[in-house]
Design an enzyme around this catalytic site. Sequence first.
Site, PDB file in Angstrom:
ATOM      1  N   HIS A  97       0.870  -1.177   0.000  1.00 46.67           N
ATOM      2  CA  HIS A  97       0.000   0.000   0.000  1.00 46.67           C
ATOM      3  C   HIS A  97       0.911   1.233   0.000  1.00 46.67           C
ATOM      4  O   HIS A  97       2.023   1.185   0.537  1.00 46.67           O
ATOM      5  CB  HIS A  97      -0.841  -0.050   1.283  1.00 46.67           C
ATOM      6  CG  HIS A  97      -1.899   0.992   1.395  1.00 46.67           C
ATOM      7  ND1 HIS A  97      -1.622   2.279   1.805  1.00 46.67           N
ATOM      8  CD2 HIS A  97      -3.234   0.944   1.184  1.00 46.67           C
ATOM      9  CE1 HIS A  97      -2.757   2.964   1.836  1.00 46.67           C
ATOM     10  NE2 HIS A  97      -3.741   2.179   1.462  1.00 46.67           N
ATOM     11  N   ASP A 113       3.404  -4.172   8.024  1.00 41.72           N
ATOM     12  CA  ASP A 113       2.111  -3.505   7.901  1.00 41.72           C
ATOM     13  C   ASP A 113       1.027  -4.559   8.143  1.00 41.72           C
ATOM     14  O   ASP A 113       0.819  -5.455   7.318  1.00 41.72           O
ATOM     15  CB  ASP A 113       2.027  -2.908   6.487  1.00 41.72           C
ATOM     16  CG  ASP A 113       0.634  -2.394   6.142  1.00 41.72           C
ATOM     17  OD1 ASP A 113      -0.313  -2.611   6.922  1.00 41.72           O
ATOM     18  OD2 ASP A 113       0.505  -1.786   5.063  1.00 41.72           O
ATOM     19  N   GLN A 162      -4.121  -5.354   7.001  1.00 36.88           N
ATOM     20  CA  GLN A 162      -5.066  -6.346   6.455  1.00 36.88           C
ATOM     21  C   GLN A 162      -4.904  -7.714   7.111  1.00 36.88           C
ATOM     22  O   GLN A 162      -5.531  -8.678   6.670  1.00 36.88           O
ATOM     23  CB  GLN A 162      -4.876  -6.477   4.928  1.00 36.88           C
ATOM     24  CG  GLN A 162      -5.165  -5.207   4.166  1.00 36.88           C
ATOM     25  CD  GLN A 162      -6.625  -4.766   4.229  1.00 36.88           C
ATOM     26  OE1 GLN A 162      -7.508  -5.522   4.648  1.00 36.88           O
ATOM     27  NE2 GLN A 162      -6.889  -3.541   3.832  1.00 36.88           N
ATOM     28  N   LYS A 176     -10.358  -0.842  10.238  1.00 39.97           N
ATOM     29  CA  LYS A 176     -10.450  -2.028   9.374  1.00 39.97           C
ATOM     30  C   LYS A 176     -10.762  -3.282  10.184  1.00 39.97           C
ATOM     31  O   LYS A 176     -10.812  -4.382   9.652  1.00 39.97           O
ATOM     32  CB  LYS A 176      -9.145  -2.213   8.606  1.00 39.97           C
ATOM     33  CG  LYS A 176      -8.877  -1.097   7.597  1.00 39.97           C
ATOM     34  CD  LYS A 176      -7.614  -1.362   6.830  1.00 39.97           C
ATOM     35  CE  LYS A 176      -7.113  -0.152   6.083  1.00 39.97           C
ATOM     36  NZ  LYS A 176      -7.910   0.192   4.910  1.00 39.97           N
ATOM     37  N   CYS A 225      -4.685   2.255  -3.731  1.00 32.78           N
ATOM     38  CA  CYS A 225      -3.459   2.828  -3.144  1.00 32.78           C
ATOM     39  C   CYS A 225      -2.290   1.858  -3.319  1.00 32.78           C
ATOM     40  O   CYS A 225      -1.456   1.698  -2.415  1.00 32.78           O
ATOM     41  CB  CYS A 225      -3.646   3.155  -1.663  1.00 32.78           C
ATOM     42  SG  CYS A 225      -4.980   4.290  -1.357  1.00 32.78           S
TER      43      CYS A 225
HETATM   44  C1  LIG Z   1      -2.302  -2.996   3.500  1.00 34.83           C
HETATM   45  C2  LIG Z   1      -2.669  -1.613   3.952  1.00 34.83           C
HETATM   46  N1  LIG Z   1      -1.746  -0.859   4.549  1.00 34.83           N
HETATM   47  C3  LIG Z   1      -2.004   0.378   4.985  1.00 34.83           C
HETATM   48  C4  LIG Z   1      -3.240   0.940   4.805  1.00 34.83           C
HETATM   49  C5  LIG Z   1      -3.470   2.340   5.304  1.00 34.83           C
HETATM   50  O1  LIG Z   1      -4.348   2.321   6.358  1.00 34.83           O
HETATM   51  P1  LIG Z   1      -4.938   3.693   6.949  1.00 34.83           P
HETATM   52  O2  LIG Z   1      -5.571   4.403   5.797  1.00 34.83           O
HETATM   53  O3  LIG Z   1      -5.925   3.233   7.967  1.00 34.83           O
HETATM   54  O4  LIG Z   1      -3.797   4.444   7.538  1.00 34.83           O
HETATM   55  C6  LIG Z   1      -4.239   0.211   4.174  1.00 34.83           C
HETATM   56  C7  LIG Z   1      -5.565   0.810   3.935  1.00 34.83           C
HETATM   57  O5  LIG Z   1      -6.235   0.493   2.973  1.00 34.83           O
HETATM   58  C8  LIG Z   1      -3.955  -1.103   3.746  1.00 34.83           C
HETATM   59  O6  LIG Z   1      -4.879  -1.857   3.143  1.00 34.83           O
END
Ligand SMILES: Cc1ncc(COP(=O)(O)O)c(C=O)c1O
Length: 412
Positions: free
Chosen positions: A126, A203, A206, A229, A369
Amino acid sequence: MLKTEAIDVESIRKDFPILRRKIHGKRLVYLDNAATTQKPQSVIDALVRFYSDYNSNVHRSVHTLGEEATVAYEGAREKVARFVGGTAKGLVFVRGTTEATNLVRFAWGDKNVKRGDVIVSTLMEHHSNIVPWQLLARSKGATLKFVGLQADGTLDMGSFEDLLKASPRLVAVTHCSNVLGTINDVATICLKARKAGAVTLVDGAQSVPHLPVDLREVGADFYAFSGHKMLGPTGIGALLAKKSMLEEMEPFQGGGEMIREVFPDHATWNDVPYKFEAGTVSIADAIGLGAAVDYLSSIGMDKVRKHEILLLQYALDALSKVKGFHPYGPEDLRERGGVISFNLADVHPHDLATILDEEGVAIRSGHHCAQLLMRWLDVAATSRASFQVYNSFDDVDALKAGLEKAGRIFKL
Ligand SMILES: Cc1ncc(COP(=O)(O)O)c(C=O)c1O
């Protein structure tokens, strides 16, 4: 057909008031969970209770409301840390995964990354696990390199091993891809990265909402995730790290509560994790995240995972019968979270999402993203259906019917 062998979706749905909504006269079929999840009544109640019963700032006031708010906020920290096998002293409340990676960029990266260093990320990340490292690399004269992917959407571990030969300073990798659903073997990645001398960041945006996660097994230096999430409120998430690691880092933001003493020319810092929580924190949201953790724990993350595998299996079987359906990501469901990205022939994902919306079915369309991944897939965008505990086979059936309708409209 609602009940999977793992969980009773019919009774779970009753806990989510938004699922009573009709969209264009149809039952809401919410399949955009990778973007954000819906909230159970217990989370909504926790927010309302805070504001109606004991709203107050934390760590400051000795009056009753101040004490109650502090106890609830710190209780949430304990709960969330325990949920992922971490410690409360090693958990910094942040706005979400994006703020967590940016915190690491400034508070760890500014001090530790030097000219000529290598930072390693992957092509499936992401943007929140790419752009902060681009900015860090640019400001330090370091280089950002990417682990490649194999045809099935798993990481190319050969390319990872090659990059480790450059002794990277940081390896930043996702636990589960928000597009492909690929679950990475982050324990092995962190172990190898550490042996090569790198600090690791995982990260978990997910993974924590969908799998049992135990940070003691993952072994990452930093682990980040977002509350919204995982059935919790927006505006709250967590960065976990060893207490000693946090102690060595510089502050992220300056302001109230992160200091011990302030003098005209300098200041000293509060203990961790408070050193990283400057100003008034998202108190209600942290307490709401605690309630979300209670909710998921009451189901059991092993059951959540089992449920999603059953749904994935059902969905991939059913949707593969739809003309033009082309999914992305690993076929082996043991390596895959509850996300299905796909295209329907050459129908634009936004058109598809609009047609599905008319049927009450909410999916995501776009680049998610993850533009490096879109380029690797050689597509501008995909459609994405992603699951949570309130989804069941009937939702997949509604998605399938919507795709068939789109197929008729576009004469596939
Ligand atoms: C794999 C992953 N990392 C990071 C993020 C970013 O999360 P946030 O927008 O809650 O900071 C997302 C959000 O879609 C994501 O799917």
